[in-house]
Design a protein around this motif. Structure first.
Motif, PDB file in Angstrom:
ATOM      1  N   ALA A  36     -23.784  17.909 -23.840  1.00 11.88           N
ATOM      2  CA  ALA A  36     -24.602  16.824 -24.384  1.00 11.88           C
ATOM      3  C   ALA A  36     -24.880  17.046 -25.869  1.00 11.88           C
ATOM      4  O   ALA A  36     -24.860  16.099 -26.666  1.00 11.88           O
ATOM      5  N   ALA A  37     -25.107  18.303 -26.255  1.00 10.95           N
ATOM      6  CA  ALA A  37     -25.395  18.606 -27.654  1.00 10.95           C
ATOM      7  C   ALA A  37     -24.211  18.331 -28.562  1.00 10.95           C
ATOM      8  O   ALA A  37     -24.379  18.160 -29.769  1.00 10.95           O
ATOM      9  N   HIS A  38     -23.033  18.282 -27.996  1.00  8.82           N
ATOM     10  CA  HIS A  38     -21.826  18.026 -28.778  1.00  8.82           C
ATOM     11  C   HIS A  38     -21.364  16.574 -28.649  1.00  8.82           C
ATOM     12  O   HIS A  38     -20.200  16.250 -28.918  1.00  8.82           O
ATOM     13  N   GLY A  39     -22.273  15.689 -28.230  1.00 10.79           N
ATOM     14  CA  GLY A  39     -21.993  14.269 -28.313  1.00 10.79           C
ATOM     15  C   GLY A  39     -21.561  13.572 -27.050  1.00 10.79           C
ATOM     16  O   GLY A  39     -21.256  12.369 -27.085  1.00 10.79           O
ATOM     17  N   PHE A  40     -21.527  14.265 -25.929  1.00 10.75           N
ATOM     18  CA  PHE A  40     -21.170  13.608 -24.669  1.00 10.75           C
ATOM     19  C   PHE A  40     -22.437  13.002 -24.062  1.00 10.75           C
ATOM     20  O   PHE A  40     -23.335  13.723 -23.625  1.00 10.75           O
ATOM     21  N   HIS A  41     -22.503  11.683 -24.045  1.00 13.72           N
ATOM     22  CA  HIS A  41     -23.706  10.998 -23.585  1.00 13.72           C
ATOM     23  C   HIS A  41     -23.734  10.786 -22.077  1.00 13.72           C
ATOM     24  O   HIS A  41     -24.773  10.440 -21.516  1.00 13.72           O
ATOM     25  N   ALA A  42     -22.588  10.959 -21.432  1.00 17.72           N
ATOM     26  CA  ALA A  42     -22.508  10.869 -19.969  1.00 17.72           C
ATOM     27  C   ALA A  42     -21.794  12.112 -19.462  1.00 17.72           C
ATOM     28  O   ALA A  42     -20.786  12.541 -20.031  1.00 17.72           O
ATOM     29  N   ILE A  43     -22.325  12.696 -18.401  1.00 13.88           N
ATOM     30  CA  ILE A  43     -21.800  13.950 -17.866  1.00 13.88           C
ATOM     31  C   ILE A  43     -21.772  13.859 -16.351  1.00 13.88           C
ATOM     32  O   ILE A  43     -22.683  13.304 -15.727  1.00 13.88           O
ATOM     33  N   GLY A  44     -20.705  14.383 -15.753  1.00 14.55           N
ATOM     34  CA  GLY A  44     -20.618  14.438 -14.304  1.00 14.55           C
ATOM     35  C   GLY A  44     -20.816  15.861 -13.820  1.00 14.55           C
ATOM     36  O   GLY A  44     -20.838  16.806 -14.609  1.00 14.55           O
ATOM     37  N   THR A  45     -20.986  16.029 -12.525  1.00 11.55           N
ATOM     38  CA  THR A  45     -20.974  17.364 -11.935  1.00 11.55           C
ATOM     39  C   THR A  45     -19.651  17.549 -11.213  1.00 11.55           C
ATOM     40  O   THR A  45     -18.916  16.592 -10.973  1.00 11.55           O
ATOM     41  N   THR A  46     -19.330  18.762 -10.878  1.00 12.36           N
ATOM     42  CA  THR A  46     -18.089  19.070 -10.178  1.00 12.36           C
ATOM     43  C   THR A  46     -18.397  19.832  -8.902  1.00 12.36           C
ATOM     44  O   THR A  46     -19.025  20.910  -8.947  1.00 12.36           O
ATOM     45  N   SER A  47     -17.975  19.297  -7.773  1.00 11.04           N
ATOM     46  CA  SER A  47     -18.323  19.914  -6.494  1.00 11.04           C
ATOM     47  C   SER A  47     -17.676  21.283  -6.324  1.00 11.04           C
ATOM     48  O   SER A  47     -18.247  22.169  -5.689  1.00 11.04           O
ATOM     49  N   LEU A  48     -16.479  21.473  -6.896  1.00 14.15           N
ATOM     50  CA  LEU A  48     -15.834  22.778  -6.768  1.00 14.15           C
ATOM     51  C   LEU A  48     -16.686  23.862  -7.410  1.00 14.15           C
ATOM     52  O   LEU A  48     -16.896  24.936  -6.826  1.00 14.15           O
ATOM     53  N   PRO A  57     -17.513  26.817   0.566  1.00 13.83           N
ATOM     54  CA  PRO A  57     -16.293  26.024   0.440  1.00 13.83           C
ATOM     55  C   PRO A  57     -16.558  24.650  -0.155  1.00 13.83           C
ATOM     56  O   PRO A  57     -17.622  24.051   0.072  1.00 13.83           O
ATOM     57  N   ASP A  58     -15.609  24.165  -0.922  1.00 10.64           N
ATOM     58  CA  ASP A  58     -15.697  22.821  -1.486  1.00 10.64           C
ATOM     59  C   ASP A  58     -15.145  21.807  -0.494  1.00 10.64           C
ATOM     60  O   ASP A  58     -14.218  22.095   0.270  1.00 10.64           O
ATOM     61  N   GLY A  59     -15.718  20.614  -0.497  1.00  9.71           N
ATOM     62  CA  GLY A  59     -15.196  19.543   0.339  1.00  9.71           C
ATOM     63  C   GLY A  59     -15.468  19.693   1.813  1.00  9.71           C
ATOM     64  O   GLY A  59     -14.884  18.986   2.628  1.00  9.71           O
ATOM     65  N   ARG A  60     -16.379  20.557   2.191  1.00 11.04           N
ATOM     66  CA  ARG A  60     -16.683  20.790   3.606  1.00 11.04           C
ATOM     67  C   ARG A  60     -18.114  20.414   3.970  1.00 11.04           C
ATOM     68  O   ARG A  60     -18.583  20.738   5.053  1.00 11.04           O
ATOM     69  N   VAL A  83     -23.136  12.248 -10.206  1.00  5.95           N
ATOM     70  CA  VAL A  83     -23.079  13.396  -9.308  1.00  5.95           C
ATOM     71  C   VAL A  83     -21.893  13.305  -8.359  1.00  5.95           C
ATOM     72  O   VAL A  83     -21.682  12.287  -7.698  1.00  5.95           O
ATOM     73  N   ASP A  84     -21.123  14.379  -8.303  1.00  5.89           N
ATOM     74  CA  ASP A  84     -20.029  14.498  -7.341  1.00  5.89           C
ATOM     75  C   ASP A  84     -20.646  14.923  -6.012  1.00  5.89           C
ATOM     76  O   ASP A  84     -21.089  16.053  -5.856  1.00  5.89           O
ATOM     77  N   ALA A  85     -20.648  13.994  -5.060  1.00  6.22           N
ATOM     78  CA  ALA A  85     -21.320  14.245  -3.783  1.00  6.22           C
ATOM     79  C   ALA A  85     -20.338  14.373  -2.627  1.00  6.22           C
ATOM     80  O   ALA A  85     -20.682  14.061  -1.476  1.00  6.22           O
ATOM     81  N   GLU A  86     -19.114  14.841  -2.915  1.00  9.47           N
ATOM     82  CA  GLU A  86     -18.084  14.973  -1.882  1.00  9.47           C
ATOM     83  C   GLU A  86     -17.995  13.663  -1.095  1.00  9.47           C
ATOM     84  O   GLU A  86     -17.832  12.597  -1.697  1.00  9.47           O
ATOM     85  N   ASP A  87     -18.113  13.710   0.226  1.00  8.87           N
ATOM     86  CA  ASP A  87     -18.040  12.480   1.023  1.00  8.87           C
ATOM     87  C   ASP A  87     -19.429  11.942   1.363  1.00  8.87           C
ATOM     88  O   ASP A  87     -19.584  11.106   2.247  1.00  8.87           O
ATOM     89  N   GLY A  88     -20.425  12.432   0.636  1.00  8.42           N
ATOM     90  CA  GLY A  88     -21.812  12.066   0.922  1.00  8.42           C
ATOM     91  C   GLY A  88     -22.494  13.058   1.838  1.00  8.42           C
ATOM     92  O   GLY A  88     -23.643  12.852   2.240  1.00  8.42           O
ATOM     93  N   PHE A  89     -21.759  14.114   2.226  1.00  5.54           N
ATOM     94  CA  PHE A  89     -22.282  15.187   3.073  1.00  5.54           C
ATOM     95  C   PHE A  89     -22.702  14.699   4.456  1.00  5.54           C
ATOM     96  O   PHE A  89     -23.546  15.322   5.103  1.00  5.54           O
ATOM     97  N   ALA A  90     -22.123  13.596   4.894  1.00  6.14           N
ATOM     98  CA  ALA A  90     -22.465  13.077   6.222  1.00  6.14           C
ATOM     99  C   ALA A  90     -21.435  12.021   6.625  1.00  6.14           C
ATOM    100  O   ALA A  90     -20.811  11.385   5.782  1.00  6.14           O
TER     101      ALA A  90
END
Length: 269
Positions: A36-48, A57-60, A83-90
């Protein structure tokens, strides 16, 4: 941060012809704050990265609480968060909608939901449930036909059509790198197309020319960070000074102070 301006801005970043949203993916406060400090105004998360950081484990569906905890940490910051929420965890659409509501409450602007090649009707039902519960949350619907499957075009289109009809604001096809197929998909879709950046695939400018509206970096930055740490340790053992960018101690401490400031602002706001 008020809800409506946040959401409007995030959705708007997907509707700038020729200027796709380049979304870097963070895994903790420091990585997000640095981006964000370097100019990225939108950021995602990564489930891995969320999973790997705690040895799960990822994706489980194993990191629901860890994902929520990260969203709570990042959602009140002055950048737009998806937010990366995989398959919604349900498997139950109502449970996925409840998760989406929790994310919305802590300031999240978007959610990424993957089908993992499960039944498309079930994934469409999850999307519809989320949009019914939290209409303002940007839903990026991911199909894994190219990530886990064989890249069948008919299946990809059927899934994306179902997800669009269910209310998805954007669609995501990780693993698709062929320029001709990307361009054909853009022409076929109504929703903005999200592509996962690949160092061996089209460049950002090429993807923009193809009509892609969102380019995600996924777990690339996290994996690069791990690689840089390993290279540095091995190099130091061999008597070499580490190369590349190394933030100073004070720079990292400054991120720590911003956490305290954010908490104070939240407490008084």
């Amino acid at each position: 941060m008020t809800a409506e301006p946040t959401v409007t801005s995030f959705a708007g970043l997907h509707h700038r012809p020729g200027e796709p949203l380049l979304l870097p993916n963070a895994w903790d406060h420091a990585s997000a704050a640095t981006l964000a400090a370097h100019g990225f105004h939108a950021i995602g998360t990564t489930s891995l990265a969320v999973a790997a950081a705690v040895g799960l484990p990822d994706g489980r569906g194993a990191t629901r609480e860890h994902t929520l905890r990260l969203a709570l940490t990042l959602g009140s910051e002055p950048y737009l968060l998806s937010v990366d929420a995989e398959d919604g965890f349900a498997g139950d659409p109502d449970e996925v909608a409840a998760l989406a509501s929790e994310l919305w409450t802590v300031g999240v602007a978007g959610i990424n939901l993957e089908d993992g090649l499960g039944p498309r009707d079930r994934h469409a039902a999850k999307i519809a449930a989320v949009k019914a519960a939290v209409p303002g949350l940007f839903v990026n619907a991911r199909t894994d036909t190219h990530w886990l499957g064989d890249g069948d075009e008919t299946d990809t289109l059927r899934r994306l059509d179902a997800y669009q009809q269910a209310g998805a604001d954007g669609v995501f096809v990780p693993g698709l790198t062929d320029p001709g197929r990307i361009a054909a998909l853009v022409r076929r879709l109504d929703a903005p197309l999200n592509i996962l950046y690949s160092p061996t695939g089209p460049t950002v400018s090429h993807l923009a020319d193809l009509g892609v509206r969102r380019i995600s970096l996924g777990s690339l930055l996290y994996r690069r960070a791990l690689g840089a740490a390993l290279d540095a340790a091995v190099g130091i053992t061999a008597g070499r000074a580490p190369g590349g960018t190394t933030p100073g101690y004070a720079e990292v401490r400054a991120l720590e102070r911003s956490v305290s400031a954010s908490r104070s602002a939240n407490a008084t706001g």
